[in-house]
Design an enzyme around this catalytic site. Sequence first.
Site, PDB file in Angstrom:
ATOM      1  N   ARG D  25     102.210  30.423 215.559  1.00 56.75           N
ATOM      2  CA  ARG D  25     102.873  30.620 215.684  1.00 56.75           C
ATOM      3  C   ARG D  25     103.691  31.939 216.040  1.00 56.75           C
ATOM      4  O   ARG D  25     104.505  32.453 216.988  1.00 56.75           O
ATOM      5  CB  ARG D  25     103.349  29.598 215.455  1.00 56.75           C
ATOM      6  CG  ARG D  25     103.170  28.315 216.149  1.00 56.75           C
ATOM      7  CD  ARG D  25     103.739  27.201 215.811  1.00 56.75           C
ATOM      8  NE  ARG D  25     102.246  25.240 216.358  1.00 56.75           N
ATOM      9  CZ  ARG D  25     102.553  24.235 216.037  1.00 56.75           C
ATOM     10  NH1 ARG D  25     103.544  24.414 215.649  1.00 56.75           N
ATOM     11  NH2 ARG D  25     101.901  23.807 216.834  1.00 56.75           N
ATOM     12  N   GLY D 102      92.867  36.030 197.858  1.00 55.41           N
ATOM     13  CA  GLY D 102      93.571  37.133 196.616  1.00 55.41           C
ATOM     14  C   GLY D 102      93.208  38.311 196.215  1.00 55.41           C
ATOM     15  O   GLY D 102      92.648  38.955 197.321  1.00 55.41           O
ATOM     16  N   GLY D 104      89.822  39.856 195.536  1.00 55.59           N
ATOM     17  CA  GLY D 104      88.592  40.487 196.096  1.00 55.59           C
ATOM     18  C   GLY D 104      89.118  40.289 197.617  1.00 55.59           C
ATOM     19  O   GLY D 104      88.235  41.321 197.934  1.00 55.59           O
ATOM     20  N   ASP D 128      95.781  29.866 191.167  1.00 57.32           N
ATOM     21  CA  ASP D 128      95.860  30.535 190.257  1.00 57.32           C
ATOM     22  C   ASP D 128      97.185  31.068 189.725  1.00 57.32           C
ATOM     23  O   ASP D 128      97.895  31.413 188.531  1.00 57.32           O
ATOM     24  CB  ASP D 128      94.607  31.221 189.958  1.00 57.32           C
ATOM     25  CG  ASP D 128      93.321  30.212 189.895  1.00 57.32           C
ATOM     26  OD1 ASP D 128      93.836  29.694 189.391  1.00 57.32           O
ATOM     27  OD2 ASP D 128      91.963  31.083 190.620  1.00 57.32           O
ATOM     28  N   ARG D 155      97.917  10.452 180.517  1.00 55.13           N
ATOM     29  CA  ARG D 155      98.490   9.006 179.460  1.00 55.13           C
ATOM     30  C   ARG D 155      98.967   7.758 179.076  1.00 55.13           C
ATOM     31  O   ARG D 155      99.111   7.435 177.863  1.00 55.13           O
ATOM     32  CB  ARG D 155      99.783  10.132 179.514  1.00 55.13           C
ATOM     33  CG  ARG D 155     101.007   9.869 178.179  1.00 55.13           C
ATOM     34  CD  ARG D 155     102.237  10.301 178.044  1.00 55.13           C
ATOM     35  NE  ARG D 155     101.967  11.843 177.976  1.00 55.13           N
ATOM     36  CZ  ARG D 155     101.616  12.615 176.748  1.00 55.13           C
ATOM     37  NH1 ARG D 155     101.943  10.774 175.597  1.00 55.13           N
ATOM     38  NH2 ARG D 155     101.708  13.492 176.587  1.00 55.13           N
ATOM     39  N   ARG D 163      94.852   7.987 171.761  1.00 55.65           N
ATOM     40  CA  ARG D 163      93.658   8.126 171.523  1.00 55.65           C
ATOM     41  C   ARG D 163      94.600   9.842 171.431  1.00 55.65           C
ATOM     42  O   ARG D 163      94.973  10.441 172.235  1.00 55.65           O
ATOM     43  CB  ARG D 163      93.139   8.275 172.661  1.00 55.65           C
ATOM     44  CG  ARG D 163      92.203   7.224 172.583  1.00 55.65           C
ATOM     45  CD  ARG D 163      90.508   7.249 173.467  1.00 55.65           C
ATOM     46  NE  ARG D 163      90.230   6.275 173.609  1.00 55.65           N
ATOM     47  CZ  ARG D 163      89.459   5.220 174.400  1.00 55.65           C
ATOM     48  NH1 ARG D 163      89.949   5.619 175.696  1.00 55.65           N
ATOM     49  NH2 ARG D 163      88.457   4.813 174.462  1.00 55.65           N
ATOM     50  N   MET D 170      92.476  24.224 185.625  1.00 58.94           N
ATOM     51  CA  MET D 170      92.221  25.535 186.202  1.00 58.94           C
ATOM     52  C   MET D 170      93.474  26.393 185.898  1.00 58.94           C
ATOM     53  O   MET D 170      93.950  26.546 185.382  1.00 58.94           O
ATOM     54  CB  MET D 170      91.937  25.155 187.613  1.00 58.94           C
ATOM     55  CG  MET D 170      90.686  24.853 187.792  1.00 58.94           C
ATOM     56  SD  MET D 170      89.908  25.076 189.843  1.00 58.94           S
ATOM     57  CE  MET D 170      88.733  24.421 189.730  1.00 58.94           C
ATOM     58  N   LYS D 214     103.562  10.188 165.164  1.00 59.10           N
ATOM     59  CA  LYS D 214     102.798  10.291 166.528  1.00 59.10           C
ATOM     60  C   LYS D 214     101.517   9.607 166.853  1.00 59.10           C
ATOM     61  O   LYS D 214     100.612  10.140 166.066  1.00 59.10           O
ATOM     62  CB  LYS D 214     102.805  11.670 167.538  1.00 59.10           C
ATOM     63  CG  LYS D 214     104.019  12.039 167.855  1.00 59.10           C
ATOM     64  CD  LYS D 214     103.829  12.694 168.770  1.00 59.10           C
ATOM     65  CE  LYS D 214     104.965  13.633 169.297  1.00 59.10           C
ATOM     66  NZ  LYS D 214     105.504  14.051 171.151  1.00 59.10           N
ATOM     67  N   GLN D 255      91.980  19.780 191.475  1.00 63.59           N
ATOM     68  CA  GLN D 255      93.168  20.610 191.963  1.00 63.59           C
ATOM     69  C   GLN D 255      93.347  21.853 192.791  1.00 63.59           C
ATOM     70  O   GLN D 255      94.322  22.174 193.297  1.00 63.59           O
ATOM     71  CB  GLN D 255      93.162  21.873 190.704  1.00 63.59           C
ATOM     72  CG  GLN D 255      93.720  20.788 189.125  1.00 63.59           C
ATOM     73  CD  GLN D 255      93.330  21.743 188.148  1.00 63.59           C
ATOM     74  OE1 GLN D 255      93.469  22.204 187.108  1.00 63.59           O
ATOM     75  NE2 GLN D 255      91.499  21.709 187.395  1.00 63.59           N
TER      76      GLN D 255
END
Lengths: 323, 323, 323, 323
Positions: D25, D102, D104, D128, D155, D163, D170, D214, D255
Amino acid sequence: MKRIAVFTSGGDSPGMNAAIRAVVRTATYHGIEVYGIMRGYSGMIKGEFVRLDSASVSNTVQKGGTILKSARSLKFMTKEGRQQAFDQLVNHGIEGLVAIGGNGTFTGAMIFEEEFGIPTVGAPGTIDNDLYGTDYTIGYDTAVNTALDCIDKIRDTADSHDRCFFVEVMGRDSGYIAIPCAIGGGAEIVMIPETQMSTDVVVETLQAGWKRSKTSFIVIVAEGDEEGNATQVAARVKDAIPQLDTRVTVIGHIQRGGSPTAADRLLGSQIGIAAVEGLMNGMRNVMAGIIDKKLVYTPFIDTINKKKLINQSFMRMVEILSV
Amino acid sequence: MKRIAVFTSGGDSPGMNAAIRAVVRTATYHGIEVYGIMRGYSGMIKGEFVRLDSASVSNTVQKGGTILKSARSLKFMTKEGRQQAFDQLVNHGIEGLVAIGGNGTFTGAMIFEEEFGIPTVGAPGTIDNDLYGTDYTIGYDTAVNTALDCIDKIRDTADSHDRCFFVEVMGRDSGYIAIPCAIGGGAEIVMIPETQMSTDVVVETLQAGWKRSKTSFIVIVAEGDEEGNATQVAARVKDAIPQLDTRVTVIGHIQRGGSPTAADRLLGSQIGIAAVEGLMNGMRNVMAGIIDKKLVYTPFIDTINKKKLINQSFMRMVEILSV
Amino acid sequence: MKRIAVFTSGGDSPGMNAAIRAVVRTATYHGIEVYGIMRGYSGMIKGEFVRLDSASVSNTVQKGGTILKSARSLKFMTKEGRQQAFDQLVNHGIEGLVAIGGNGTFTGAMIFEEEFGIPTVGAPGTIDNDLYGTDYTIGYDTAVNTALDCIDKIRDTADSHDRCFFVEVMGRDSGYIAIPCAIGGGAEIVMIPETQMSTDVVVETLQAGWKRSKTSFIVIVAEGDEEGNATQVAARVKDAIPQLDTRVTVIGHIQRGGSPTAADRLLGSQIGIAAVEGLMNGMRNVMAGIIDKKLVYTPFIDTINKKKLINQSFMRMVEILSV
Amino acid sequence: MKRIAVFTSGGDSPGMNAAIRAVVRTATYHGIEVYGIMRGYSGMIKGEFVRLDSASVSNTVQKGGTILKSARSLKFMTKEGRQQAFDQLVNHGIEGLVAIGGNGTFTGAMIFEEEFGIPTVGAPGTIDNDLYGTDYTIGYDTAVNTALDCIDKIRDTADSHDRCFFVEVMGRDSGYIAIPCAIGGGAEIVMIPETQMSTDVVVETLQAGWKRSKTSFIVIVAEGDEEGNATQVAARVKDAIPQLDTRVTVIGHIQRGGSPTAADRLLGSQIGIAAVEGLMNGMRNVMAGIIDKKLVYTPFIDTINKKKLINQSFMRMVEILSV
């Protein structure tokens, strides 16, 4: 049957694209050609036909709205308009139609079939879930989840400020959207067209809650409620309880869009397949739906004239759960 | 400093709980006791104090709203009210305050400090991003993303029906929320208080788009725009272009709630830590903020009197991107 | 019946809190006291009982996980452990139990009832939907939508890079989660335990797609598939088609959490109410479920021994829709 | 400059489409023609050029992935390949390039410019955030929010079952994604490549948490951490604390996809505009970025050789906030 067409009509709803995709791929699977008609009956009259193949509907199952667009057509309500639509179908060699929409759409299809003999199988595409002949309409589950997501956010503010929110949800003349929003949103009160709940009862319930030291409240108002819209109800409640800090949110068109839920993608897919296979089996003037996990074809005349009643036990649930 | 208190005041915003949590844990980390004051200045006057420790704020970072609730206090605007608030603080041994809110909150804190000497460090908690002294306020990023998510859904319907939607977003007297909603939502037009855009220009822009065969449009209207709210603007545009199929959506309080974004959790956490460490270093009457990635303490007098100007280049972006 | 207790056991699932809330409020509504038992049978043995009233479950309907926590109890598998559990129930005056969980939970309850006579009504709480006696289990709809949301994101990358993704979803020994993920996610292939699909067939299908110029693929692998997990299947396919750019994503525990969908909140609420009213009506050793929109109580012995068969027509749908 | 081309290269990231749209644009706005090159350098060599106009990028700003696709090209690493690419550009009359990717991608562009004189301006497209010359890369904010959303769900289960989850995110050689996930996700520990945290310290921290009662823990492990991936770390921790109920989740490719956040749409738009206007102003071998709210062009040689350091204060934040 060698060539069919599919179109969407009436208000758009999430999952319509899943249904279109299923129509296209089922036809392709059975060796039938498919056209998409843009903008419903309006595009049928104008000849806005697009050839669709398997690749045309790639990456559409997750999209809200309808890739075939929708529009109202006053012209299709005239004999002349329908004649033009028929001529277009003949010119394109279309032998059957899949109409995704609601009762307005099906009424048009029924008249059209009577006059010109073109068979149509319908798919229930509306967020309102007010169609007889199917447990759920395509788009309903998404609309409910979207509205509920909004209500979850509103509750954050309602709690933080000890306020009473009146939240208006869609649903035309039915409370199908309002009910799960109330139960799932932890609302204290739900007002739907199917029941007569006066503003006085709302006031009493809120006051009773206050006495049990509830400090924030959510009242879900279905847009079609006989007591008026959320703004009107809120104003009357505020008159009766001036110290109540009231706010109104109308969720509005946000409920119509967005990526369809799993249930709506599945339902749209099931019904899209059923519509094409219904046409192949000689059906006409019926809507494909799912009732109690089974595929059911209901005559248009019944989807139009019969009313799907809301489960009355849901009202009792709201009462129990807001104890 | 042995004991401090934290409270939220003014409109709630997502990320306030992240800030509260950071205040509590930073104080704990440094061996300082913390109290939470419920409902802002109102609770301060009434003595609604709650001892908070590390576990009290477990599992709150992701929650919208404010666990300390918020309320307006007319009484704190009186000398008598402030005296009562001071007495409560003395009784609870509170030596410093962290106030999470906006300019109204900070004005109160400043007067209070002048009269009673209690130091306050502020944290910018508002979705409107209209506070001088920080690039972003806590809750702004979430509000923008929520509004944008709504606009994405609306666009599905706008496209499917070839409609023009007027979408009203929050922001009080600023266009901070409206601008990224317009750029990120692919809107054709944005109307904000900082610029004078007449309805005539809106009409011309829509007509020009139509000529370029755009069929659906989104106009973002900031609630504080000088031309009126979305409903009013839409009505005037409809008068000028009667064939335009217009709809209005007011996103409203949905924008205030919901789980905070990563950016708001991070910002709330950074500022919560900074507020406590600011108090420990003897600061008072300042707001902690982040400007250009650096922690900055700005005097309340500046956050109140200075205006954070919106980046004018954003308006040019909307123009270019809607080509 | 004057006092009952509710607990969750086995893997947690979204909507369990809606069920707990419904249990508490329904009991309250009928004048029955309710205790929550923390950590399932383990907490029953240790006496981790918490009195719950209407306010205890405010603002929980939208929360994932279970506020009563869950744990495995080896001790309850011994007579001695069950004796201790019974003693705790007697000490707390508990006359009936609502157990939210799966077949492991119900087996325990059945043995317990035989030995000590305490009646239990079960609620199907598991994301896997592999329980006989209900169309859907509480948590299933949320898990499917979460997995589908992940698959939508993965498809963005699959398309951008012309890759073949093998996505592993949960479901234990059933394909209930995998099927709607495949249909709704536009997957080319789905591998589930209920059908025998060799890796050879997968390879052929991918190669056939390639010839039709499909460049990206999604293969859904149910965790219980007889051909192995997604990593194993992907490796074998890569051996057969070395030029295929394969990737593996295991959605894993993400599927278990998150705010429940509208359907799961509604289902949890319905079943929570039904469980309490079932106990009040003298029922024991049954699970409350919803089949074809109707409330059904199924003996534990049947939920444990009978297998809910997956609708075979779904496999045909995947085939047609990936044409 | 009359005609330019835009392409995406390297891993896809959300917001790339916003950048492409802005490039198209902005060029159109300034009267410059634009081509899209499919599949990066690979498509440049093969001549996969597509004419793009304003309408081509309608309704793309909200889409994940890249409509221009991305691919690796070994051939472009050869002189012969680059000659072919150059010939294609000459044939299509392309005078300048916008490269979204990036280091590269930028290295290739730099060599290409040296040999053939075609100017390139770069846009930082990677989740990243490990590129020098911009505060944030396009896609980073979305990736962080997606990962955080997963962690919120995890969570729920971690809490319900007491647990310890090891969650791998990443970020290649940097902790940029891990840090806000840890702070915003309420993690107890974060392991990133920029710091040396031995498994022993992890063990000690978990044991210390246990002593403070905890019961559930989240450990975020950046994929590039020197101690190994999440599975390896979890195994070692389990060896040291056998009674800890550990689970591992690798968020993985989820991600990379999804609809971009407001921040990524805005950033992509800003940088897309800046890239075109940079080319128009005679720039070459530079990447457009935003640093401290200002537009900055950084030589490729610096984006490649200089390292963007992570703010060390973030590590302290994790320590304080997990008190």
